[in-house]
Design a protein around this motif. Structure first.
Motif, short mmCIF file in Angstrom:
data_model
loop_
_atom_site.label_atom_id
_atom_site.label_comp_id
_atom_site.label_asym_id
_atom_site.label_seq_id
_atom_site.Cartn_x
_atom_site.Cartn_y
_atom_site.Cartn_z
N CYS A 184 0.85 -1.20 0.00
CA CYS A 184 0.00 0.00 0.00
C CYS A 184 0.88 1.24 0.00
O CYS A 184 1.44 1.63 1.04
CB CYS A 184 -0.93 -0.02 1.21
N TYR A 185 1.01 1.85 -1.17
CA TYR A 185 1.82 3.05 -1.31
C TYR A 185 1.04 4.26 -0.79
O TYR A 185 -0.07 4.53 -1.24
CB TYR A 185 2.19 3.29 -2.77
N GLU A 186 1.64 4.98 0.15
CA GLU A 186 1.00 6.21 0.60
C GLU A 186 1.15 7.26 -0.48
O GLU A 186 2.27 7.60 -0.89
CB GLU A 186 1.61 6.70 1.92
N ILE A 187 0.01 7.76 -0.96
CA ILE A 187 0.01 8.77 -2.01
C ILE A 187 0.37 10.10 -1.35
O ILE A 187 -0.41 10.67 -0.58
CB ILE A 187 -1.37 8.83 -2.70
N HIS A 188 1.57 10.62 -1.68
CA HIS A 188 2.21 11.59 -0.78
C HIS A 188 3.17 12.47 -1.57
O HIS A 188 4.06 11.96 -2.26
CB HIS A 188 2.97 10.78 0.27
N PRO A 189 3.04 13.80 -1.51
CA PRO A 189 4.06 14.66 -2.11
C PRO A 189 5.45 14.32 -1.56
O PRO A 189 5.61 14.00 -0.39
CB PRO A 189 3.61 16.06 -1.69
N ALA A 212 -0.14 -3.94 -6.17
CA ALA A 212 0.18 -2.51 -6.13
C ALA A 212 -1.09 -1.75 -5.74
O ALA A 212 -2.00 -1.59 -6.54
CB ALA A 212 0.69 -2.04 -7.48
N ASN A 213 -1.14 -1.30 -4.50
CA ASN A 213 -2.34 -0.67 -3.97
C ASN A 213 -2.02 0.64 -3.27
O ASN A 213 -0.88 1.11 -3.31
CB ASN A 213 -3.06 -1.66 -3.05
N MET A 214 -3.03 1.23 -2.64
CA MET A 214 -2.90 2.57 -2.08
C MET A 214 -3.11 2.58 -0.57
O MET A 214 -3.97 1.86 -0.05
CB MET A 214 -3.96 3.51 -2.67
N LEU A 215 -2.37 3.46 0.08
CA LEU A 215 -2.71 3.93 1.41
C LEU A 215 -3.34 5.30 1.22
O LEU A 215 -2.70 6.23 0.73
CB LEU A 215 -1.46 4.03 2.29
N TYR A 216 -4.61 5.42 1.59
CA TYR A 216 -5.38 6.65 1.39
C TYR A 216 -5.25 7.54 2.61
O TYR A 216 -5.62 7.16 3.72
CB TYR A 216 -6.84 6.29 1.13
N ASP A 217 -4.70 8.74 2.42
CA ASP A 217 -4.56 9.72 3.48
C ASP A 217 -5.04 11.06 2.93
O ASP A 217 -4.34 11.71 2.16
CB ASP A 217 -3.09 9.82 3.93
N PRO A 218 -6.25 11.48 3.31
CA PRO A 218 -6.84 12.67 2.69
C PRO A 218 -6.08 13.95 2.99
O PRO A 218 -6.23 14.94 2.27
CB PRO A 218 -8.26 12.71 3.27
#
Length: 352
Positions: A184-189, A212-218
């Motif tokens: 789970c890739y953290e979608i992150h600048p 290949a999935n996501m870590l969702y952090d709003p």
């Protein structure tokens, strides 16, 4: 639909050299005392976790899980954020990220990267051996310094960066498949996977790899003004992990998204404790529940103003109030009518 699990707490921001934050027994007792039922564990922090023993020793794993259970919490996931960051480092960040690696590897980017890949692989294996099904991480970044298109990027530069990133991660994703672990890739600048488009660019290059999935952090979406609700609609089938972290974005005539090189407390966009920012968590929990999110709601505390102990205490109750216990039946079942094909045709004015 499933009820989201939680509340969980990411321990990375709380581990320290003073009790109760300096030991696995102490920090899990503390988390449970605040009302958390799960903890997300940084695999790089030796005060809490021994990655080598987690892979090599069943006795160590039994003791690790036993202490958590005795203290009233489950292990939600392992994190390899720090090691994942070092899988791909643009040379401009070599000095800054050297601090993430063991001292003997500093100044040697190739050895640092090889160590990082081995660490992520061990975290994948340890996750399986601990009975987990997902691992949190960062993608690392080669293209990030070229985010703003001035000066003009050389043709093929971004493509080469993403081709290389995918080539480095593909063996790890295959290992994750062998072990039944979602990466789970953290979608992150700061990472090359910084939004939905860049995640898709990566996903194309790993042939839509199922792991290949996501870590969702709003919070990261608020700070870059991305529609964090529609993001769930687009990527819900890839969102396997959820950080409950708040943020606010208040642009002025003097600064906006880029923040003017100011410290966090003075930036237009800054992280806040859950409930203190602008994130609409009511809609987020509803969306994730609607899409049958299978994981935990994990508080990640980062705030420019509030004390971490207060943020942690308030975060547990905040998540509890937002988790939706799913209904076992439709609200209008009381008015349901028995029917058959003949009755349906008659209701439509058709021959039975």
């Amino acid at each position: 639909m499933r009820t989201i699990k939680g509340p969980g707490l990411f321990l990375a921001q709380f581990a320290g050299d003073a009790a109760p934050y300096d030991s696995w027994d102490g920090i899990t007792k503390w988390a449970a005392s605040l009302g958390y039922s799960g903890v997300q564990v940084p695999s790089n922090d030796a005060r809490l976790f021994d990655l080598d023993l987690a892979v090599a020793s069943q006795d160590w794993r039994d003791e690790f899980l036993g202490i958590a259970a005795q203290n009233g919490v489950a292990v939600t996931e392992l994190s390899s954020h720090i090691q994942g960051q070092l899988v791909a480092v643009n040379p401009v960040y070599d000095a800054a990220f050297d601090a993430f690696a063991p001292a003997p590897l500093r100044g040697n980017p190739q050895a640092r990267q090889e160590w990082a890949v081995d660490q992520v692989a061990k975290t994948i294996r340890a996750s399986r051996l601990l009975g987990l099904d997902a691992m949190a991480t960062f993608s690392g970044a080669l293209a990030w310094p070229y985010l703003y298109p001035w000066p003009q990027r050389a043709p093929g530069l971004v493509e080469t960066a993403f081709d290389t990133l995918a080539a480095r991660w593909r063996p790890l994703l295959d290992l994750a498949e062998e072990n039944g672990i979602d990466v789970c890739y953290e979608i992150h600048p700061g990472e090359d996977l910084l939004d939905g488009i860049t995640f898709e660019m990566f996903l194309d290059r790993v042939n839509g790899h199922a792991r290949a999935n996501m870590l969702y952090d709003p919070s990261h979406h608020v700070l870059q003004q991305l529609d964090y609700i529609q993001h769930i609609d687009f990527y819900h089938d890839r969102i396997r992990m959820f950080h409950v972290k708040d943020a606010e974005f208040r642009p002025t005539g003097r600064q906006g998204v880029y923040g003017g090189f100011q410290p966090w407390v003075n930036r237009a966009g800054r992280f806040r404790s859950p409930g203190d920012g602008q994130v609409d968590f009511g809609r987020i929990f509803s969306k994730l529940t609607q899409y049958d999110f299978p994981g935990w709601a994990v508080v990640e505390w980062e705030c420019a103003l509030k004390h971490p102990e207060d943020g942690a205490r308030e975060g547990a109750e905040f998540v509890k109030k937002h988790i939706i216990r799913t209904t076992p039946h439709a609200f209008d079942d009381f008015a349901a009518q028995g029917s058959d094909d003949g009755a349906n045709r008659r209701a439509l004015g058709l021959e039975a």
